[in-house]
Design a protein around this motif. Structure first.
Motif, mmCIF file in Angstrom:
data_model
loop_
_atom_site.group_PDB
_atom_site.id
_atom_site.type_symbol
_atom_site.label_atom_id
_atom_site.label_comp_id
_atom_site.label_asym_id
_atom_site.label_seq_id
_atom_site.Cartn_x
_atom_site.Cartn_y
_atom_site.Cartn_z
ATOM 1 N N GLN A 36 0.845 -1.200 0.000
ATOM 2 C CA GLN A 36 0.000 0.000 0.000
ATOM 3 C C GLN A 36 0.878 1.248 0.000
ATOM 4 O O GLN A 36 0.645 2.193 -0.752
ATOM 5 C CB GLN A 36 -0.918 0.005 1.220
ATOM 6 C CG GLN A 36 -2.060 -1.002 1.102
ATOM 7 C CD GLN A 36 -2.693 -1.319 2.442
ATOM 8 O OE1 GLN A 36 -2.235 -0.857 3.486
ATOM 9 N NE2 GLN A 36 -3.737 -2.134 2.403
ATOM 10 N N THR A 67 -11.279 -2.689 -3.561
ATOM 11 C CA THR A 67 -10.870 -3.390 -2.346
ATOM 12 C C THR A 67 -12.090 -3.749 -1.507
ATOM 13 O O THR A 67 -13.164 -3.175 -1.668
ATOM 14 C CB THR A 67 -9.907 -2.542 -1.506
ATOM 15 O OG1 THR A 67 -9.513 -3.286 -0.370
ATOM 16 C CG2 THR A 67 -10.558 -1.251 -1.041
ATOM 17 N N GLU A 119 -7.814 -0.070 3.979
ATOM 18 C CA GLU A 119 -7.059 0.157 2.760
ATOM 19 C C GLU A 119 -7.694 1.298 1.960
ATOM 20 O O GLU A 119 -7.013 2.187 1.446
ATOM 21 C CB GLU A 119 -7.024 -1.124 1.917
ATOM 22 C CG GLU A 119 -6.154 -1.056 0.698
ATOM 23 C CD GLU A 119 -5.944 -2.435 0.069
ATOM 24 O OE1 GLU A 119 -4.919 -3.067 0.380
ATOM 25 O OE2 GLU A 119 -6.820 -2.899 -0.691
#
Lengths: 669, 392, 331
Positions: free
Chosen positions: B224, B242, B247
């Protein structure tokens, strides 16, 4: 592929067959069977549609006339004049060329261009470069054994014909397989055609084939191709289809065309599967060696047939052994090549490393030297020394066969009587002794109960076709024999398969035996089993089991081995005994594999129906054999061949649908 | 309202880059229906049915239902939803890996759905890039050839494409692995290859389809950060799928939340957390520490008469957590100031409410948990789509 | 990369060197000692050319074919190509021009009609001198133990003896090689015998059955024929059916008489007959007795000789018979 339309599912209410539904199905099945037996007792012998050995129906006569018409048109039809003629020439030339290289005196020389040493060298080099050292050693030993058995030239003839047939089969089969892998429509069209090619007995088209491709290698090659091409088509299509969606999507998302996706993604990823297909094609081609010899195809098959004329089991076994050795060598080399492709891919070992280049250079140079020697020197061209090993094998096999026939016959006779009177005769009497419409009703009802509406329709159509072909009674006799043989195959398959799947050592010992059973031509062991069991349906069953059981055993073993180790571990940790482990974990979890083993076993049994006809099974098998041998029965032979195909497709579809349905249902306890 | 609540006095600042430029990707009324005669669903009363009803009536599954949004140039746009929510189908519709049933997708001014096969391929080759959950690498090719694949199929010369591939491999931190095969790399490294492959063709829009969900948590965080770094370095527009809220919050400039194929809420991370559009989203964000996401405007209030206004000043985009120390140690209201103008004040009470929940003495009969407090006055989400209770 | 190629080359050089060493002591070379033989092969009698001889799959036929082939090669200088074929395929070969001669034909009136009368691609060129006997046989031990079994009228008396697992409660009549047209089902019916025809399906099955029956002293009755090599191993005893008379077997469904004695004959292709090949003369003149054939068959089946060896031996022992077959010019 076989997606049931949602409307149909909803209509039959089979979408979620609960436990209650399943039980109801089971009661109904029992009721149907009971009703059948009761009605059989009342109506036996009526409407059985029996047809005598030499009797014909109008359809058979018409089929004969049709074959004549094709024959008559042969010389005027441009299709034959140009198209087929050129194909024949091409194939003939190809085989003759390979023969000139390795098996026949050629180019004014008393020996082939490459002698035994050179051929052995080339084969070993190929095994070394594409497989591994072990297979190379096996290859060298195998090729040397052809010479030692005294069958070098015959083996090379067989190799020449097999290789040509295999190369052509792959040249046709891989593109077709790719196409079928890419297009559902093509796949749907090809599937029944391939079924047909694989179940139609060779004897049926062997004689007509020689009208088109003439006597000799071309006809033998084409006959071999017809039988051997389907596996590579099916397996290639499967390989192309099973490429992970994500990989293909990635390629598409980068803007690749269909052609690019095929060339750069599908084909490289399917390579290993395609090699498996090629392996199956080679095995199928080798199983045609003896039958092709019936139309003068050169090689080991001729030796087997000649030996059979004088019931010379030793000589037949000797040649059969050479075929088995060739099959094992080719199988191990192609399997090793397939594994190597996979291993190289996984380990990322690039093809061009230094060590590998040196190895390849050495191997090629050594091979070149061997080829040169075998081209120039007599000792390297013609296998030196007599067939020392061969004569021992002949004597040994002959003596063993004689001993078995003389001493075991009382026991084998008892076994034959037990199975025949206890199982085969009652079953046959039920199938062939009931009125045809009763059997048809029962079969359709059972198909409906066990496998669903679609399978019932297929069964109904198939049964009507059998009646129309005029061979209902013979078909039922053959069906009874086939089902009993399949039952024995499955019993063996489960017992030996579980044993093999659980122990690597048993696997190691059994595997070559199974390979031999699968590739040893039935003609070789016809005489001893005839001596032991007489010219009976049981002998036919034994021959079929010898051929079909190895496949089923291997598949079951594979399935048992494939059961998740976690489940086995959990069961073991829970204190299961070995039997509990097998019965409650391994067998239920291997169900899909066992179903596959049953359906494959059935197909293999069916492909032995004609051989069965040669040893007393009568019925369809005999009809085909007689049609091949007697001019006036050829129409009936063709009809019998078609009947075998119909039986095969019917049983296959019912079994597959039933298995699917069983898999969709929670396992009963 | 006596008690301080999570009510912003004004809409929190929307600070997405290039907010006023025309969007690079504009999606209107997108539908994807799977099943027999799927084209007969959209535009009929059937389209109003819930997913379950539609399935029962027609056997069709509406994977994407009437979704509209636009993505600005350079933005990281996250589509979030649980499995089966239709998010993966949605992203595939955008590049037509899955052919949409109805709607409109425009890339700049080009109608993507109207493209012919050839033009579509051009778009995919030059303007789109995609990273997949299961990497989709070619196991028979070296890393270098995998990365160069996109260039190869569009006909770039070998030397050029290898040069570019090496560049990109360097960028994703895989220099030195050119000759390896995918199977020899760890999952995280394989996904770097996937990322490099997508970047190699220098696309304008990058699509990520749950790229890190197959990776273990440590690697995921690393990846990430890698994406954040890359975004900073190459500044591509990214559309990121996602199912992981943290996230989404971490990466997204804006977040689109999907449920059962339909859009539920779209907004910046603090809009989603601070003003969930419905119970579904609220449930979703209930575990998120709000102090980490929300900025001061979400909790500030007008100064009360007589309150001392000589406390420290903070900017409005300060995240609550970062303001906490200042506010707690100031002993007086802290001013939220933007361009010299006083927007409001924040005191210990507001900070504590966010971190520890509302003071039971000062709240009346509202539920003790602020996060599940109905919040009719919250900032309007950009779009809401209350969905029928078709949760099955 | 260059390095590896050099390494490869070096490897080649090493192996090549070894090869040179080997060839130094290599032994006889191919073709060195075969020159004389090669020139002898083509010698003078090439007028015959290629002679395509069908070989049907039974030993008696092979005996005929081997002897004819031997003579054609050695005396006439023909290049004989033997083709192993079942009868129908062999006949078909007349039409496609791939077969020149069939040298032991058992009846096959239907094939004669098609290829000789209708298509006119084949011609019959007279008997081989062998008499073919077809009928029902029992193993010798049965004939000894039940002397009256050789009369069909007594068969029903013994029907129980012949029951097997295949015959469904009746006596089993083992029918045979599918190559032969049998009237057995009709015979059983028309003679009102309590028997069922069971198809063994191949000659191998028939012979094995008779061999085991004699050895194990088990009862068996079945279809068989003579000349057949097995007869010299086990002399099967023929069961007398109602005597054959001209036309008694005209209607296949109503047959109630024995099979006729076949004069086995030779068939050649029209093309071959017109070619003037000396091999054609040879085939036309070929004629020998059942005893002659049985001798050669025995060489093959019992003494384990190849067909070629057997023919060579017989030809060496019977020069006079050979002389009579040769075309006038060659003799």
């Amino acid at each position: 592929m076989a997606a049931v339309p949602t409307t149909a599912t909803a209509a039959t209410g089979a979408a979620a067959p609960g436990r209650a539904g399943w039980l109801r199905g089971r009661y109904l099945t029992v009721i149907v069977l009971a009703a059948w037996v009761a009605l059989w007792a009342l109506l036996r012998g009526r409407d059985t549609l029996a047809l005598g050995g030499a009797e014909l129906t109008p359809l058979h006569t018409r089929l004969s006339e049709g074959m004549d018409a094709i024959d008559a048109g042969r010389n005027s039809n441009p299709l034959f004049l140009y198209f087929i003629n050129y194909i024949r020439l091409f194939i003939d030339e190809s085989v003759t060329f390979v023969q000139a290289l390795i098996s026949r005196p050629s180019f004014g020389r008393p020996v082939p261009v490459i002698g035994w040493l050179g051929v052995t060298g080339i084969a070993t080099a190929v095994a070394l470069l594409y497989g591994n050292r072990r297979t190379a050693l096996l290859t060298a030993a195998g090729f040397a054994s052809f010479g030692l058995l005294g069958l070098w030239e015959e083996s090379m003839d067989t190799l020449a014909l097999t290789l040509t047939a295999v190369v052509l089969a792959l040249a046709v089969g891989i593109p077709l397989g790719v196409w079928a892998g890419l297009s559902d429509r093509v796949n749907r069209f090809l599937t029944p055609v391939l079924d047909f090619m694989q179940t139609m007995p060779t004897f049926v088209y062997l004689a007509p084939l020689t009208l088109f491709f003439l006597i000799g290698p071309a006809s033998g090659t084409v006959a071999t191709m017809i039988y051997a091409t389907p596996p590579v088509i099916r397996i290639t299509a499967h390989g192309i289809r099973e490429i992970p969606v994500s990989t293909l999507e990635a390629s598409t998302s980068l803007g690749s065309t269909r052609a690019q996706a095929l060339r750069k993604v599908r084909l490289p990823l399917a390579k290993r599967t395609i090699i498996v297909g090629a392996n199956q094609t080679i095995m199928a081609a080798l199983s045609m060696v003896t039958i092709a010899a019936l139309i003068d195809a050169p090689g080991l098959g001729k030796t087997v047939l000649k030996a059979l004329q004088t019931l010379d089991v030793g000589t037949a076994f000797n040649a059969g052994l050479a075929i088995v050795i060739m099959a094992i060598v080719l199988d191990r080399v192609t399997s090793a090549a397939g594994r190597r492709v996979e291993a190289e891919r996984r380990s990322g070992r690039a093809r061009g490393t230094r060590a590998r280049r040196i190895e390849a250079g050495l191997v090629l140079a050594a091979t070149a030297v061997l080829v040169y020697l075998s081209h120039v020197y007599v000792w390297a061209a013609e296998f030196p020394g007599g067939a020392g090993l061969g004569s021992y094998v002949k004597q040994g096999a002959g003596a063993a066969s004689q001993w078995a026939q003389d001493t075991l016959v009382t026991y084998t006779d008892a076994l034959k009587n037990l199975i025949t009177y206890g199982l085969l005769n009652p079953f046959q009497s039920l199938l062939a002794g009931s009125p045809w419409w009763l059997v048809a009703l029962v079969v359709v009802a059972l198909a409906l109960l066990l496998a669903g509406a679609r399978a019932a329709i297929v069964a109904g159509v198939s049964l009507v076709l059998l009646v129309l072909l005029g061979l209902w009674h013979d078909s039922m006799v053959t069906l009874a024999t086939t089902l009993v043989a399949t039952l024995i195959v499955m019993v063996l398959g489960v017992v030996a398969g579980v044993w093999m799947g659980r122990s690597a050592r048993v696997d190691q010992v059994l595997r070559p035996v199974l390979d031999a059973g699968q590739t040893m031509p039935a003609f070789v062991y016809l005489v001893p089993i005839l001596g032991l069991f007489g010219a009976t349906r049981f002998t036919a069953i034994i021959a079929a089991v010898a051929f079909a059981a190895p496949v089923s055993i291997k598949l079951v073993a594979e399935a048992v081995r494939g059961v998740s180790p976690t489940a086995v571990e959990a069961a073991t940790a829970g204190g299961s005994s070995t039997w509990q482990l097998i019965a409650k974990v391994q067998l239920p979890m291997a169900r899909a594999g066992i179903t596959l083993a049953a359906s494959q076993g059935l197909i293999y049994v069916l492909s032995m129906v004609v051989i069965g006809g040669l040893v007393g099974a009568g019925a369809l098998g005999y009809d085909v054999v007689a049609g091949f041998s007697q001019y006036q029965l050829r129409g009936k032979g063709l009809a019998a061949g078609l009947a075998i195909v119909v039986l095969g497709i019917m049983l296959d579809r019912i079994m597959r649908a039933a298995a699917q349905r069983a898999a969709a249902r929670p396992a009963p306890h | 309202m006596a008690a301080p609540s999570l009510t912003a006095k004004s809409s929190p600042p929307a600070t997405a880059p290039g907010a006023d430029d025309p969007p690079i990707l504009d999606v209107r009324g997108l539908w994807k229906v799977f099943g027999p005669r799927a084209d007969r669903v959209v535009g009929t009363p059937l389209a109003e049915l819930s997913r379950t009803e539609l399935k029962q009536r027609t056997g069709c599954v509406a994977a994407v239902r009437d979704v509209s949004f636009s993505v600005r140039r350079g933005e990281v746009f996250v589509v979030m939803g649980l499995s089966g929510s239709g998010k993966s189908t949605l992203v595939r519709c955008l590049t037509r890996l899955v052919e949409p049933t109805a709607g409109q997708v425009r890339l700049d001014d080009e109608d993507v759905l109207g493209c012919g096969e050839r033009r579509l391929r051009e778009l995919r080759r030059h303007r789109f890039g995609m990273v997949f959950q299961h990497f989709g690498l070619l196991p028979h090719r070296r890393v270098l050839d995998n990365v160069a694949y996109g260039l190869e199929i569009r006909g770039t010369k070998k030397d050029d494409r290898y040069e570019r591939a090496r560049e990109v491999l360097e960028l994703v931190g895989l220099a030195g692995f050119e000759g390896s095969f995918p199977d020899q790399l760890s999952g995280g490294m394989q996904q770097r290859v996937g990322l490099a492959r997508a970047l190699a063709v220098d696309p304008e829009v990058l699509f990520f389809d749950e790229p890190f969900s197959a990776l273990d948590p440590l690697i995921r965080r690393e990846m990430q950060n890698e994406v954040i770094r890359l975004h900073r370095e190459v500044g591509k527009t990214m559309i990121f799928i996602t199912h992981d809220l943290s996230e989404a919050l971490k990466l997204g400039d804006r977040i689109l939340i999907m449920r059962d194929g339909a859009l539920v809420q779209m907004g910046t991370p603090d809009q989603v957390v601070g003003a969930p559009a419905d119970d579904y989203v609220r449930d979703f964000v209930s575990d998120v520490p709000k102090s980490d996401v929300l900025t001061l405007p979400w909790i500030m209030r007008d100064p009360r008469p007589g309150e001392p206004l000589d406390g420290p000043e903070l900017a409005p985009d300060t995240v609550i957590r970062d303001a906490a120390r200042t506010v707690l140690s100031a002993g007086r209201p802290v001013k939220v100031v933007s361009g010299g103008a006083l927007l409001g004040v924040v005191t210990t009470a507001e900070i504590l409410e966010v971190i520890a929940g509302p003071d039971p003495d000062t709240t009346q009969d509202t539920t003790p948990d602020a996060a599940s407090d109905p919040d009719p006055d919250g900032p309007d989400p950009v779009a809401t789509d209350r969905d029928e209770d078709g949760r099955s | 990369m260059a390095v590896s190629w050099i390494a490869g080359l070096r490897a080649c050089a090493v192996v090549a060197g070894a090869a040179l060493l080997l060839s130094g002591c290599g032994g006889a070379k191919v073709g060195e000692d075969t020159g004389a033989q090669a020139s002898g092969d083509g010698g003078g009698k090439s007028a015959c050319g290629t002679f395509n001889l069908a070989v049907n799959p039974w030993v008696g036929y092979e005996a005929n074919a081997a002897v004819i082939a031997h003579v054609a090669e050695k005396e006439l200088g023909c290049n004989v190509v033997k083709k192993d074929l079942k009868e129908e395929v062999a006949w078909q070969g007349f039409a496609t021009g791939e077969v020149d001669a069939i040298v032991e034909n058992w009846g096959h009136e239907d094939l004669k009609k098609k290829y000789i009368d209708e298509q006119k691609v084949a011609v019959a060129v007279g008997p081989t001198g062998n008499k073919g006997v077809i009928g029902w046989f029992v193993p010798p031990w049965m004939a000894e133990k039940y002397p009256d079994i050789t009369d069909w009228k007594n068969l029903n008396k013994y029907a129980d003896l012949f029951k097997t697992s295949e015959s469904g409660g009746k006596g089993q009549l083992l029918d045979g090689d599918p190559s032969f047209v049998t009237n057995d089902e009709a015979l059983v019916k028309n003679l009102k015998l309590d028997f069922k025809v069971v198809y063994a399906g191949s000659e191998a099955a028939l012979i094995t059955a008779f061999r085991q029956a004699e050895k194990q002293k088990t009862p068996l009755i079945g279809y068989f024929y003579d000349p057949q090599w097995f007869m010299s191993e086990v002399k099967l005893v023929k069961v007398d059916l109602p005597e054959w008379t001209e036309g008694c077997d005209a209607d296949a469904a109503k047959v109630a008489c024995d099979y006729p004695v076949y004069d086995l004959d030779k068939i050649v292709s029209k093309k071959f007959a017109d070619s003037g090949s000396p091999a054609y003369e040879l085939v036309k003149n070929f004629n020998w007795t059942n005893d002659d054939q049985n001798v050669v068959s025995k060489y093959i089946s019992e003494d384990g000789m190849t067909a070629e060896q057997a023919a060579e031996k017989w030809v060496a022992d019977n020069p006079d018979k050979i002389k009579a077959w040769l075309p006038a010019a060659a003799g």
